[in-house]
Design a protein around this motif. Structure first.
Motif, PDB file in Angstrom:
ATOM      1  N   PRO A 132      24.452 -55.572 -44.729  1.00  0.00           N
ATOM      2  CA  PRO A 132      25.768 -56.026 -44.738  1.00  0.00           C
ATOM      3  C   PRO A 132      26.612 -55.835 -43.518  1.00  0.00           C
ATOM      4  CG  PRO A 132      25.697 -54.559 -46.628  1.00  0.00           C
ATOM      5  CD  PRO A 132      24.313 -54.331 -45.858  1.00  0.00           C
ATOM      6  N   GLU A 133      27.647 -56.814 -43.218  1.00  0.00           N
ATOM      7  CA  GLU A 133      28.562 -56.313 -42.081  1.00  0.00           C
ATOM      8  C   GLU A 133      29.301 -55.064 -42.138  1.00  0.00           C
ATOM      9  OE1 GLU A 133      32.087 -58.827 -39.876  1.00  0.00           O
ATOM     10  OE2 GLU A 133      30.305 -59.888 -40.275  1.00  0.00           O
ATOM     11  N   LYS A 134      29.592 -55.015 -43.349  1.00  0.00           N
ATOM     12  CA  LYS A 134      30.056 -53.726 -43.600  1.00  0.00           C
ATOM     13  C   LYS A 134      29.746 -53.017 -44.921  1.00  0.00           C
ATOM     14  CE  LYS A 134      35.039 -51.628 -44.589  1.00  0.00           C
ATOM     15  NZ  LYS A 134      34.387 -50.662 -45.270  1.00  0.00           N
ATOM     16  N   LEU A 135      29.041 -51.732 -44.863  1.00  0.00           N
ATOM     17  CA  LEU A 135      28.426 -51.085 -45.818  1.00  0.00           C
ATOM     18  C   LEU A 135      29.419 -51.022 -47.078  1.00  0.00           C
ATOM     19  CD1 LEU A 135      26.659 -48.223 -44.314  1.00  0.00           C
ATOM     20  CD2 LEU A 135      25.829 -50.464 -45.038  1.00  0.00           C
ATOM     21  N   PRO A 136      28.854 -51.401 -48.423  1.00  0.00           N
ATOM     22  CA  PRO A 136      29.818 -51.419 -49.506  1.00  0.00           C
ATOM     23  C   PRO A 136      30.059 -50.060 -49.994  1.00  0.00           C
ATOM     24  CG  PRO A 136      27.774 -52.099 -50.214  1.00  0.00           C
ATOM     25  CD  PRO A 136      27.529 -51.990 -48.592  1.00  0.00           C
ATOM     26  N   TYR A 137      29.300 -48.938 -49.676  1.00  0.00           N
ATOM     27  CA  TYR A 137      29.566 -47.643 -50.020  1.00  0.00           C
ATOM     28  C   TYR A 137      29.708 -46.606 -48.998  1.00  0.00           C
ATOM     29  CZ  TYR A 137      26.428 -50.456 -53.028  1.00  0.00           C
ATOM     30  OH  TYR A 137      25.845 -51.410 -53.920  1.00  0.00           O
ATOM     31  N   ARG A 138      30.379 -45.706 -49.293  1.00  0.00           N
ATOM     32  CA  ARG A 138      30.787 -44.450 -48.543  1.00  0.00           C
ATOM     33  C   ARG A 138      29.469 -43.920 -47.972  1.00  0.00           C
ATOM     34  NH1 ARG A 138      34.352 -39.337 -49.329  1.00  0.00           N
ATOM     35  NH2 ARG A 138      33.790 -38.289 -47.464  1.00  0.00           N
ATOM     36  N   LEU A 139      29.606 -43.665 -46.548  1.00  0.00           N
ATOM     37  CA  LEU A 139      28.453 -43.269 -45.724  1.00  0.00           C
ATOM     38  C   LEU A 139      29.117 -42.318 -44.778  1.00  0.00           C
ATOM     39  CD1 LEU A 139      25.671 -42.304 -45.008  1.00  0.00           C
ATOM     40  CD2 LEU A 139      25.415 -44.502 -43.756  1.00  0.00           C
ATOM     41  N   ASP A 140      28.790 -41.062 -44.394  1.00  0.00           N
ATOM     42  CA  ASP A 140      29.404 -40.099 -43.429  1.00  0.00           C
ATOM     43  C   ASP A 140      28.377 -39.618 -42.580  1.00  0.00           C
ATOM     44  OD1 ASP A 140      32.006 -40.087 -44.395  1.00  0.00           O
ATOM     45  OD2 ASP A 140      31.132 -38.904 -46.096  1.00  0.00           O
ATOM     46  N   TYR A 141      26.968 -39.304 -42.945  1.00  0.00           N
ATOM     47  CA  TYR A 141      26.107 -38.369 -42.339  1.00  0.00           C
ATOM     48  C   TYR A 141      24.659 -39.006 -42.550  1.00  0.00           C
ATOM     49  CZ  TYR A 141      30.033 -35.292 -41.753  1.00  0.00           C
ATOM     50  OH  TYR A 141      31.290 -34.706 -41.558  1.00  0.00           O
ATOM     51  N   ILE A 142      23.825 -39.146 -41.483  1.00  0.00           N
ATOM     52  CA  ILE A 142      22.338 -39.478 -41.565  1.00  0.00           C
ATOM     53  C   ILE A 142      21.533 -38.209 -41.451  1.00  0.00           C
ATOM     54  CG2 ILE A 142      20.633 -40.693 -40.664  1.00  0.00           C
ATOM     55  CD1 ILE A 142      22.854 -42.607 -41.627  1.00  0.00           C
ATOM     56  N   PHE A 143      20.533 -37.880 -42.346  1.00  0.00           N
ATOM     57  CA  PHE A 143      19.674 -36.782 -42.340  1.00  0.00           C
ATOM     58  C   PHE A 143      18.364 -37.124 -42.109  1.00  0.00           C
ATOM     59  CE2 PHE A 143      17.225 -33.344 -43.707  1.00  0.00           C
ATOM     60  CZ  PHE A 143      17.976 -32.264 -43.719  1.00  0.00           C
ATOM     61  N   ILE A 170      14.901 -31.266 -37.113  1.00  0.00           N
ATOM     62  CA  ILE A 170      15.790 -31.732 -38.267  1.00  0.00           C
ATOM     63  C   ILE A 170      16.858 -32.292 -37.438  1.00  0.00           C
ATOM     64  CG2 ILE A 170      17.442 -31.525 -40.324  1.00  0.00           C
ATOM     65  CD1 ILE A 170      15.265 -29.446 -40.894  1.00  0.00           C
ATOM     66  N   ILE A 171      17.383 -33.569 -37.567  1.00  0.00           N
ATOM     67  CA  ILE A 171      18.738 -34.051 -36.879  1.00  0.00           C
ATOM     68  C   ILE A 171      19.548 -34.601 -37.738  1.00  0.00           C
ATOM     69  CG2 ILE A 171      19.461 -35.732 -35.239  1.00  0.00           C
ATOM     70  CD1 ILE A 171      16.578 -35.939 -33.943  1.00  0.00           C
ATOM     71  N   ILE A 172      20.722 -34.269 -37.790  1.00  0.00           N
ATOM     72  CA  ILE A 172      21.980 -34.729 -38.476  1.00  0.00           C
ATOM     73  C   ILE A 172      22.876 -35.440 -37.642  1.00  0.00           C
ATOM     74  CG2 ILE A 172      23.809 -34.259 -40.243  1.00  0.00           C
ATOM     75  CD1 ILE A 172      22.473 -31.807 -40.792  1.00  0.00           C
ATOM     76  N   TYR A 173      22.812 -36.704 -38.009  1.00  0.00           N
ATOM     77  CA  TYR A 173      24.139 -37.609 -37.124  1.00  0.00           C
ATOM     78  C   TYR A 173      25.386 -37.929 -38.038  1.00  0.00           C
ATOM     79  CZ  TYR A 173      19.688 -39.019 -34.816  1.00  0.00           C
ATOM     80  OH  TYR A 173      18.360 -39.095 -34.203  1.00  0.00           O
ATOM     81  N   LYS A 174      26.228 -38.246 -37.274  1.00  0.00           N
ATOM     82  CA  LYS A 174      27.384 -38.524 -37.663  1.00  0.00           C
ATOM     83  C   LYS A 174      27.178 -40.295 -37.793  1.00  0.00           C
ATOM     84  CE  LYS A 174      31.865 -38.818 -38.943  1.00  0.00           C
ATOM     85  NZ  LYS A 174      32.044 -38.854 -40.345  1.00  0.00           N
ATOM     86  N   TRP A 175      27.480 -40.555 -39.060  1.00  0.00           N
ATOM     87  CA  TRP A 175      27.432 -42.089 -39.118  1.00  0.00           C
ATOM     88  C   TRP A 175      28.462 -43.132 -38.545  1.00  0.00           C
ATOM     89  CZ3 TRP A 175      24.840 -46.231 -39.947  1.00  0.00           C
ATOM     90  CH2 TRP A 175      25.284 -47.474 -40.215  1.00  0.00           C
ATOM     91  N   VAL A 176      28.125 -43.921 -37.425  1.00  0.00           N
ATOM     92  CA  VAL A 176      28.807 -44.823 -36.909  1.00  0.00           C
ATOM     93  C   VAL A 176      27.753 -46.084 -36.892  1.00  0.00           C
ATOM     94  CG1 VAL A 176      29.817 -45.347 -34.546  1.00  0.00           C
ATOM     95  CG2 VAL A 176      29.474 -42.994 -34.993  1.00  0.00           C
ATOM     96  N   ASP A 177      28.529 -46.970 -37.380  1.00  0.00           N
ATOM     97  CA  ASP A 177      27.750 -48.131 -37.299  1.00  0.00           C
ATOM     98  C   ASP A 177      27.574 -49.018 -35.921  1.00  0.00           C
ATOM     99  OD1 ASP A 177      26.594 -50.588 -37.829  1.00  0.00           O
ATOM    100  OD2 ASP A 177      28.115 -51.236 -39.438  1.00  0.00           O
TER     101      ASP A 177
END
Length: 182
Positions: A132-143, A170-177
């Protein structure tokens, strides 16, 4: 079950560097179990057996997660055939109602399987799913850790996102679309 030292360090980092109740995404069912146990974070990929989310939402979160991670459709198909896939996505919804179903073992897991039509529907949705153009659920980090890499995700899946943590594979990203940023 013990947690690898490298994973425990990453979980400790999450605790020390992320806000309470922030949301972490990973396609690994095992990592999805460990994160809420060892951190103050929530998980993006809802598990049917521990969630009030509808069947539709559980599958939608799965599709979003797998697409963002670039998980191959072949992996999804194999996962839908496993006990973990059934348990995490539909729990007991399709469990055989026969009195001796648990003891049979002939039908996968004693009748504990997702019907073929439902599997085909999920695979078809995944094949033609567009994020979706905008995710319908909260997301802050990618593991991204060893389990996630075993799923066949492309190494450049999160190119353009800011790495906040990187150690021992192991990489943790800050979610940015990044779809919008580029």
């Amino acid at each position: 079950c013990t947690v690898q030292v490298s994973l425990m360090k990453a979980y400790e980092w999450l605790n020390a560097n992320t806000p309470n109740d922030s949301v972490v995404m990973t396609p690994s069912f095992i990592t999805n179990v460990e994160i809420p146990i060892h951190t103050h974070n929530r998980i993006f990929l809802a598990r049917a057996y521990q969630s009030l989310a509808s069947d539709k939402e559980v599958i939608n979160r799965l599709l979003i997660t797998y697409k963002l991670f670039g998980v191959p459709a072949a992996y999804l198909y194999e996962m839908l055939e496993t006990y973990d896939g059934v348990f995490n996505l539909v729990t007991l919804k399709y469990f055989s109602r026969e009195l001796d179903a648990f003891y049979k073992g002939g039908a996968k897991y004693g009748g504990y399987t997702i019907p073929i039509a439902e599997k085909k529907k999920i695979l078809n949705e995944y094949t033609f799913f567009n994020l979706p153009e905008k995710l319908p659920y909260r997301l802050d980090y990618i593991f991204v850790g060893p389990r996630e890499r075993e799923m066949g995700i492309p190494e450049d899946a999160f190119h353009g996102m800011k790495k906040l943590y990187e150690a021992d594979g192991i990489i943790i990203y800050k979610w940015v679309d990044v779809r919008k940023a580029g």
